[in-house]
Design an enzyme around this catalytic site. Sequence first.
Site, PDB file in Angstrom:
ATOM      1  N   ALA A 193      -3.531  25.236  10.606  1.00 31.62           N
ATOM      2  CA  ALA A 193      -3.133  25.609   9.249  1.00 31.62           C
ATOM      3  C   ALA A 193      -1.616  25.658   9.116  1.00 31.62           C
ATOM      4  O   ALA A 193      -1.040  25.099   8.178  1.00 31.62           O
ATOM      5  CB  ALA A 193      -3.755  26.958   8.869  1.00 31.62           C
ATOM      6  N   GLU A 241       5.130  31.753  17.035  1.00 36.35           N
ATOM      7  CA  GLU A 241       3.897  31.696  17.813  1.00 36.35           C
ATOM      8  C   GLU A 241       3.922  32.712  18.945  1.00 36.35           C
ATOM      9  O   GLU A 241       4.867  32.754  19.733  1.00 36.35           O
ATOM     10  CB  GLU A 241       3.704  30.286  18.385  1.00 36.35           C
ATOM     11  CG  GLU A 241       2.566  30.137  19.376  1.00 36.35           C
ATOM     12  CD  GLU A 241       1.227  30.627  18.822  1.00 36.35           C
ATOM     13  OE1 GLU A 241       0.595  31.477  19.491  1.00 36.35           O
ATOM     14  OE2 GLU A 241       0.824  30.176  17.733  1.00 36.35           O
ATOM     15  N   SER A 299      -6.715  27.562  17.793  1.00 33.85           N
ATOM     16  CA  SER A 299      -8.066  27.365  18.321  1.00 33.85           C
ATOM     17  C   SER A 299      -8.375  25.899  18.633  1.00 33.85           C
ATOM     18  O   SER A 299      -9.423  25.599  19.197  1.00 33.85           O
ATOM     19  CB  SER A 299      -9.096  27.891  17.321  1.00 33.85           C
ATOM     20  OG  SER A 299      -8.912  29.278  17.102  1.00 33.85           O
ATOM     21  N   GLU A 302     -16.317  19.446  14.613  1.00 30.59           N
ATOM     22  CA  GLU A 302     -16.928  18.205  14.161  1.00 30.59           C
ATOM     23  C   GLU A 302     -16.235  17.766  12.879  1.00 30.59           C
ATOM     24  O   GLU A 302     -15.852  18.593  12.052  1.00 30.59           O
ATOM     25  CB  GLU A 302     -18.424  18.433  13.918  1.00 30.59           C
ATOM     26  CG  GLU A 302     -19.165  18.808  15.189  1.00 30.59           C
ATOM     27  CD  GLU A 302     -20.361  19.713  14.954  1.00 30.59           C
ATOM     28  OE1 GLU A 302     -20.414  20.339  13.871  1.00 30.59           O
ATOM     29  OE2 GLU A 302     -21.223  19.815  15.838  1.00 30.59           O
ATOM     30  N   TYR A 357     -22.389  25.771   3.098  1.00 28.10           N
ATOM     31  CA  TYR A 357     -22.638  24.659   4.020  1.00 28.10           C
ATOM     32  C   TYR A 357     -23.698  23.706   3.470  1.00 28.10           C
ATOM     33  O   TYR A 357     -23.547  22.477   3.533  1.00 28.10           O
ATOM     34  CB  TYR A 357     -23.074  25.194   5.385  1.00 28.10           C
ATOM     35  CG  TYR A 357     -21.950  25.297   6.396  1.00 28.10           C
ATOM     36  CD1 TYR A 357     -21.835  24.376   7.427  1.00 28.10           C
ATOM     37  CD2 TYR A 357     -21.009  26.313   6.329  1.00 28.10           C
ATOM     38  CE1 TYR A 357     -20.819  24.464   8.368  1.00 28.10           C
ATOM     39  CE2 TYR A 357     -19.991  26.422   7.250  1.00 28.10           C
ATOM     40  CZ  TYR A 357     -19.898  25.495   8.277  1.00 28.10           C
ATOM     41  OH  TYR A 357     -18.882  25.585   9.198  1.00 28.10           O
ATOM     42  N   VAL A 371       4.510  38.405  15.588  1.00 33.81           N
ATOM     43  CA  VAL A 371       4.826  39.015  14.294  1.00 33.81           C
ATOM     44  C   VAL A 371       4.002  40.290  14.203  1.00 33.81           C
ATOM     45  O   VAL A 371       2.788  40.257  13.981  1.00 33.81           O
ATOM     46  CB  VAL A 371       4.524  38.059  13.132  1.00 33.81           C
ATOM     47  CG1 VAL A 371       4.870  38.731  11.805  1.00 33.81           C
ATOM     48  CG2 VAL A 371       5.300  36.757  13.289  1.00 33.81           C
ATOM     49  N   SER A 386      -8.112  35.501  13.847  1.00 30.52           N
ATOM     50  CA  SER A 386      -8.248  34.386  14.789  1.00 30.52           C
ATOM     51  C   SER A 386      -9.575  34.499  15.528  1.00 30.52           C
ATOM     52  O   SER A 386      -9.918  35.577  16.018  1.00 30.52           O
ATOM     53  CB  SER A 386      -7.098  34.386  15.803  1.00 30.52           C
ATOM     54  OG  SER A 386      -7.362  33.503  16.867  1.00 30.52           O
ATOM     55  N   THR A 403     -14.020  24.743  10.124  1.00 33.10           N
ATOM     56  CA  THR A 403     -13.721  23.319  10.054  1.00 33.10           C
ATOM     57  C   THR A 403     -12.219  23.099  10.048  1.00 33.10           C
ATOM     58  O   THR A 403     -11.451  23.944   9.571  1.00 33.10           O
ATOM     59  CB  THR A 403     -14.307  22.681   8.777  1.00 33.10           C
ATOM     60  OG1 THR A 403     -13.723  23.302   7.626  1.00 33.10           O
ATOM     61  CG2 THR A 403     -15.817  22.825   8.719  1.00 33.10           C
ATOM     62  N   SER A 420      -8.793  24.642   7.304  1.00 30.08           N
ATOM     63  CA  SER A 420      -7.429  25.003   7.702  1.00 30.08           C
ATOM     64  C   SER A 420      -6.398  24.202   6.918  1.00 30.08           C
ATOM     65  O   SER A 420      -5.417  24.750   6.403  1.00 30.08           O
ATOM     66  CB  SER A 420      -7.242  24.763   9.205  1.00 30.08           C
ATOM     67  OG  SER A 420      -8.034  25.626   9.969  1.00 30.08           O
TER      68      SER A 420
END
Length: 593
Positions: free
Chosen positions: A34, A57, A65, A83, A202, A251, A293, A510, A514
């Site tokens: 993202a 980071e 991920s 996927e 979904y 952060v 996360s 998915t 993101s």
Amino acid sequence: MYTSNGNYEAFARPKKPERTDNISAVYLVGSGLASLSAAAFLIRDAQLPGNKITILEELPLPGGSLDGIDKDHYGFVIRGGREMENHFECLWDLYRSVPSLEVENASVLDEFYWLNKEDPNSSECRLIHSQGVQSDTDGKFTLTEKGLKEIISLCLTKEDDLQDKRIDEVFSQEFFDSNFWKYWCTMFAFENWHSAMEMRRYLMRFVHHIDGLADFSALKFTKYNQYESLVMPLVDYLTEQGVTVQYNTKVDNIIVNCANNQKIAEKLELIVDGKEQTIELKEDDLVFVTNGSITESSTYGTQTTPAPIPSKEDLGGSWNLWKKLAEQCDEFGHPEKFCENLPSESWVVSATITTLDKKIAPYLENISKRDPYSGRVVTGGIVYSEDSNWRQSYTINRQPHFKKQPKDELVIWFYALCSNKDGNYVKKPITSCTGEEIAKEWLYHIGVPVEKIDDLAKNSVNVVPTYMPFITSYFMPRANGDRPLVVPNGSKNLAFIGNFAETKRDTVFTTEYSVRTAMEAVYELMDVDRGVPEVFASAFDIRTLLRATYYLTDKKTLPEIKVPWLMSKVEKHELKKIQGTFVEELLKDNHLL
């Protein structure tokens, strides 16, 4: 920010926004997909110089991920993979602009497109039982009339009426006994206690892939693990554009002024290499936050040790940051809905299995019907052991899965949906198992003779178990407001991105989600005059719905089946009324006549 369809805006370049020249600094919290995507959209579409962008980071490497690493003293590690399919509109919009690291004068999208054209995905074996025996399902969903009605009923229910509801509150046991649910839950990692709201999304989002659910023909995959195939090219592109990625930087808090119906981020409180730092922000200093996360607090085991179970009190940096933000304003969401009170049965352990010789390959080839060393598609997706107490699955993507992987080795990803039951061969729950013990349970279910299992598990594989306490947090039952809007009401310089931010109609877990939230955040805060691609509207296409009907009813035709949206049987004499009409043509095109 607005959405659009078609290639008119997809191919257009927006003018430089008025706000761009006023921006002095942009900070992105986290370096997952993202954040990396938001940085790319700031550069490409908002035309902001890359040297004004800093990614903060907490870890010493990017990717969040989307990982894949040869981890020191452990071996190859992949915690999971996403996927992908044709209609990830925002993802492909991004990667058409990111140069490939594999193919000269090509984008990552070009590389991906050519690969999947030349080697299309599919599965020759989706379900196994009784130690590697292929299930004789013929891809049928085995839905009863009641189960089919429940699917239709869920899709017709307003999302607002599904707040905090679980999947097992909208489906009966008949539905859960179907092959459809076996395919569905193992492919997407849904559990009975997960969100009915997300299940509905979904079903609506991927109705165009119902026919590919059993054989994975709908899916597409990268050449290597997604870290090397997706993250590294994007990081390389951003670095060339002057973006700074500051590692080992936590952060700890973002101070937001929420007065007067506005929200202005005023200060970042950091811990850099163990030392506290503060960054004062102006209104034109933008902050993009990846809140929460699924791989936070991950721990790793070895061939001889289980992955340590993290303390429930140790939520990690991303969850603690979201909690501190939520304390400042109710519109910033309710993280406790996702990170607390997860059921003990939930999936928390995956494992990376690396075969060290060719002794196990024949058993894998017997199931997949493909040579795993061919460099082409192998399983095409997960293979699920129906009679596994752990509810275990494994997948073998194209090999090598890592660029540095020795040619005689195979890297396999393994996971188990049930964490609190003893295995069939190893009489322990997976959370207590070493890599060698996980290998034994896996070898048992893929058909290795019992007398060979212990030797192969000890000498022919290296297994790295990974414990991920929040891996299914995305799917926990939720209500409106539990996830913050991408750009909260009245926000001047703060946005939330990633799978714990709220955007309409798209589905979490998915890569598309993101990237979509990143694109929406950049376009709204920067007032980029270009449409964000609409979520693919397959649920509104009568042709798609007719095709889905054909497959959901295991290829029955009229008048044998009841029309799902009427839930009444069409009689033969009624079919005569549509002869020679466009309706008859539609039904024939989609195999219903």
